[in-house]
Write an enzyme that holds these catalytic residues in place. Structure first.
Site, PDB file in Angstrom:
ATOM      1  N   ASP A   1      -3.094   4.504  -2.403  1.00 29.03           N
ATOM      2  CA  ASP A   1      -4.280   5.189  -1.523  1.00 29.03           C
ATOM      3  C   ASP A   1      -4.827   6.404  -1.981  1.00 29.03           C
ATOM      4  O   ASP A   1      -4.029   7.448  -2.161  1.00 29.03           O
ATOM      5  CB  ASP A   1      -3.886   5.164   0.140  1.00 29.03           C
ATOM      6  CG  ASP A   1      -4.716   5.720   0.720  1.00 29.03           C
ATOM      7  OD1 ASP A   1      -5.534   4.797   1.083  1.00 29.03           O
ATOM      8  OD2 ASP A   1      -4.977   6.582   1.382  1.00 29.03           O
TER       9      ASP A   1
ATOM     10  N   ASP B   1     -12.574  -1.431   3.421  1.00 24.49           N
ATOM     11  CA  ASP B   1     -13.364  -0.288   3.534  1.00 24.49           C
ATOM     12  C   ASP B   1     -14.798  -0.573   3.339  1.00 24.49           C
ATOM     13  O   ASP B   1     -15.534   0.414   3.549  1.00 24.49           O
ATOM     14  CB  ASP B   1     -13.111   0.773   2.801  1.00 24.49           C
ATOM     15  CG  ASP B   1     -11.832   1.464   2.829  1.00 24.49           C
ATOM     16  OD1 ASP B   1     -11.385   1.527   4.094  1.00 24.49           O
ATOM     17  OD2 ASP B   1     -10.966   2.033   2.187  1.00 24.49           O
TER      18      ASP B   1
ATOM     19  N   GLU C   1      -6.421   3.762  -6.032  1.00 22.42           N
ATOM     20  CA  GLU C   1      -7.514   3.891  -5.482  1.00 22.42           C
ATOM     21  C   GLU C   1      -8.119   5.159  -6.048  1.00 22.42           C
ATOM     22  O   GLU C   1      -7.580   6.422  -5.515  1.00 22.42           O
ATOM     23  CB  GLU C   1      -7.428   3.732  -3.962  1.00 22.42           C
ATOM     24  CG  GLU C   1      -9.057   3.800  -3.340  1.00 22.42           C
ATOM     25  CD  GLU C   1      -8.995   4.312  -2.152  1.00 22.42           C
ATOM     26  OE1 GLU C   1      -9.833   3.606  -1.260  1.00 22.42           O
ATOM     27  OE2 GLU C   1      -8.198   4.727  -1.376  1.00 22.42           O
TER      28      GLU C   1
ATOM     29  N   ASP D   1       0.915  -1.020  -0.123  1.00 22.10           N
ATOM     30  CA  ASP D   1       0.145  -0.056   0.199  1.00 22.10           C
ATOM     31  C   ASP D   1       1.007   1.228  -0.027  1.00 22.10           C
ATOM     32  O   ASP D   1       2.149   1.270   0.562  1.00 22.10           O
ATOM     33  CB  ASP D   1      -0.945   0.124   1.339  1.00 22.10           C
ATOM     34  CG  ASP D   1      -2.330   0.346   1.007  1.00 22.10           C
ATOM     35  OD1 ASP D   1      -2.533   1.429   0.481  1.00 22.10           O
ATOM     36  OD2 ASP D   1      -3.369  -0.376   1.411  1.00 22.10           O
TER      37      ASP D   1
END
Ligand code: GLC
Ligand code: CA
Length: 556
Positions: free
Chosen positions: A199, A329, A254, A98
């Site tokens: 992210d 999430d 993302e 990430d």
């Protein structure tokens, strides 16, 4: 089109805090992941995306990073990391890290410097603004509730934080920030990692005039102002030129707030930016115009089909899709759009898997999805841990958007903590996740739903996923075939075909509790069943039980 390894890959996502604890402190860790790598190999996924492992004060469970080159103590050491990476590679698994660079933690050394004085060399690493008429510089809201601007007494200016106050946004317009981020990325790539999941990467470039949004512009509505900003693609192309293009890796952005037109740039097959991006439009089809995702509104299947079809067809031949129902999430998909009652849980989990994994794009499986793990039976607000859940609950009630009961029901259905309860490995105490007290409670259904049970039974959800993955590895049709929707208006059935040369696939998924029958299109009448989650005997038509799914192959 040039074929890439990540187009035929299947990604398994690990949320390290909740995956496997190895030392009894109740928190999942890197040695725990290493121990479970063979399990992922057995499933057949070949890439693992791990949510942040870096040093962090954990205001947002690791998405607030205070040192990008250090491993969070609770998760282990850099040696543990190196061993994990090596073991993964030996098993033929790739590791994607990430990358959280829209913001840092407020405890990151850069921010500590930045907030110390207006003329500190790090001041411009972040976004500082004077008050406007004694107030916040704009009406932007934080995704976790409240204003996105925080006044800092010491220097009498506001800083921007699209997420929590402990997650100040970096200023990407400062070339020094880009240099520092690219250096850090290079450092990890030289260690041998296989890519990045980036992210909220769609938020990095802000319109520096910070125009007000809609009057109600709060929470995720801010994405309307902040996403896909003026220099977004310039920065990603620079990142690609300077870092990404020098390695054989996969990248997935993302891309909160991404539109189809924007995605054609982010994920273009020309390779100038990222390999693919996550879009969220399909995750929003059951949301509410005012309360946003905080509602228990039912899914309307035609809407879901419209959105996914637009993405499947819109990117065809231009850019690459990623496919997901679940991540850290989102609530558990079997509870959300399937049915988690004992009667239909497994069948609906397999149906949802079929629907997604037969589409075009790279599929993602979130830990436990392959077991049909469900939402947690929350008893009270105190049981939640997640900052987004708690802050939004408070705000929805304070603003009178929802009553306390409605808000509680909504967070039970949609809280991110549903995804974050510990992985259910076996029937021992705490589901084999830890020998201590888990940081978030284990779902009490772990005695029925766990990996050991699934591995011992050939018709489990686990083996169904294994088969879907194996099919993707065997058939170019599943990876590269085009997609065509059938029955757009049908409220129960999601049916589509895939086509590559003379090969054809028909996928029919029943999202309802009704039995449905369907006359087969001509091409498929003498086809054979590739996979189904019930005993299927198709002739000229198929009879599909509640939550049934079937994929029929034909060649002609
Ligand atoms: C992303 C992450 C989420 C996090 C947020 C802020 O949406 O997936 O977990 O809270 O960014 O970093
Ligand atoms: Ca631990």
């Amino acid at each position: 089109m040039e074929k890439k390894w990540w187009q035929s890959s299947v990604v398994y996502q690990i949320y390290p805090r909740s995956f496997q604890d190895s030392n009894g402190d109740g928190i999942g860790d890197i040695p725990g992941i290493t121990k479970r790598l063979p399990y992922i190999r057995e499933l057949g996924a070949d890439v693992i995306w791990i949510s942040p492992l870096y040093q962090s004060p954990n205001d947002d469970n690791g998405y607030d990073i205070s040192d990008y080159r250090a491993i969070l103590r609770e998760f282990g050491t850099m040696e543990d990391f190196d061993r994990m990476l090596e073991t993964a590679h030996e098993l033929g698994l790739r590791i994607v890290m990430d990358l959280v660079v829209n913001h840092t933690s407020d405890e990151h050394a850069w921010f500590v410097e930045s907030r110390s004085s207006r003329d500190n060399p790090y001041r411009d690493y972040y976004i500082w603004r004077d008050p406007k008429d004694g107030h916040e510089p704009s009406n932007w809201g934080s995704c976790f509730g409240g204003s996105a601007w925080k006044y800092d007494e010491a220097t009498e200016q506001y800083y921007l934080h699209l997420f929590s106050v402990k997650q100040p946004d970096l200023n990407w317009d400062n070339p020094k920030v880009r240099d520092a981020v690219f250096d850090m990325m290079d450092w990890w790539l030289r260690k041998g990692i296989d890519g990045f999941r980036m992210d909220v990467i769609s938020l990095i470039s802000k319109d520096q005039s910070f125009p007000d949004g809609e009057p109600e512009s709060s929470g995720y509505a801010t994405f309307n102002c902040a996403a896909n900003g003026p220099r977004e693609h310039e920065y990603l192309q620079e990142m690609n030129r300077r870092v990404l293009s020098r390695y054989d890796i996969m990248t997935v952005g993302e891309c909160s707030g991404v539109t189809l037109e924007e995605a054609k740039k982010y994920a273009n097959l020309d390779g100038r930016e990222l390999s693919m991006c996550f879009q969220f439009e399909h995750m929003g089809v059951d949301s509410d115009p005012v309360a946003g995702k905080w509602t228990t509104k039912k899914l309307e299947l035609p809407k879901l089909k419209e959105v996914l079809t637009r993405w499947q067809n819109g990117l065809e031949g231009i850019a690459w899709n990623s496919l997901f129902w679940d991540n850290h999430d989102q609530p558990r998909i079997v509870s959300r759009w399937g049915c988690d009652s004992p009667e239909y849980r497994e069948r609906s989990a397999k149906m949802l898997a079929t629907c997604l994994h037969m589409m075009k794009g790279t599929p993602y499986i979130y830990q436990g999805e392959e077991l049909g793990m469900t939402n947690y039976p929350w008893g009270s607000l105190e049981e939640f841990n997640d900052i987004e859940t708690l802050q939004n609950y408070r705000q929805l009630v304070e603003k009178g958007i929802l009553s306390p009961d409605e808000a509680f029901e909504a967070v039970c259905a949609k809280s991110r903590d549903n995804a974050r309860t510990p992985m259910q490995w076996d029937t021992t105490e705490q589901a084999g996740f830890t020998t201590g007290t888990p940081w978030l409670p284990v779902n009490p259904n772990y005695r029925e739903i766990n990996a050991a049970e699934a591995l011992s039974r050939k018709d489990s959800v686990f083996y169904y996923y294994q088969k879907l993955i194996a099919l993707r590895k065997q058939m170019e049709l599943i990876v590269y075939g085009d997609y065509r929707l059938l029955l757009p208006e049908d409220e129960d059935l999601y049916a589509y075909t895939r086509n590559l040369g003379d090969e054809h696939l028909l996928v029919v998924c029943n999202f309802s509790e009704k039995e449905r029958s369907l006359r087969l299109p001509e091409t498929f009448i003498n086809g054979w069943v590739l996979i189904a989650n019930y005993d299927a005997a198709p002739g000229e038509s198929v009879v599909i039980p509640p939550y049934g799914a079937i994929a029929i192959f034909s060649k002609n």
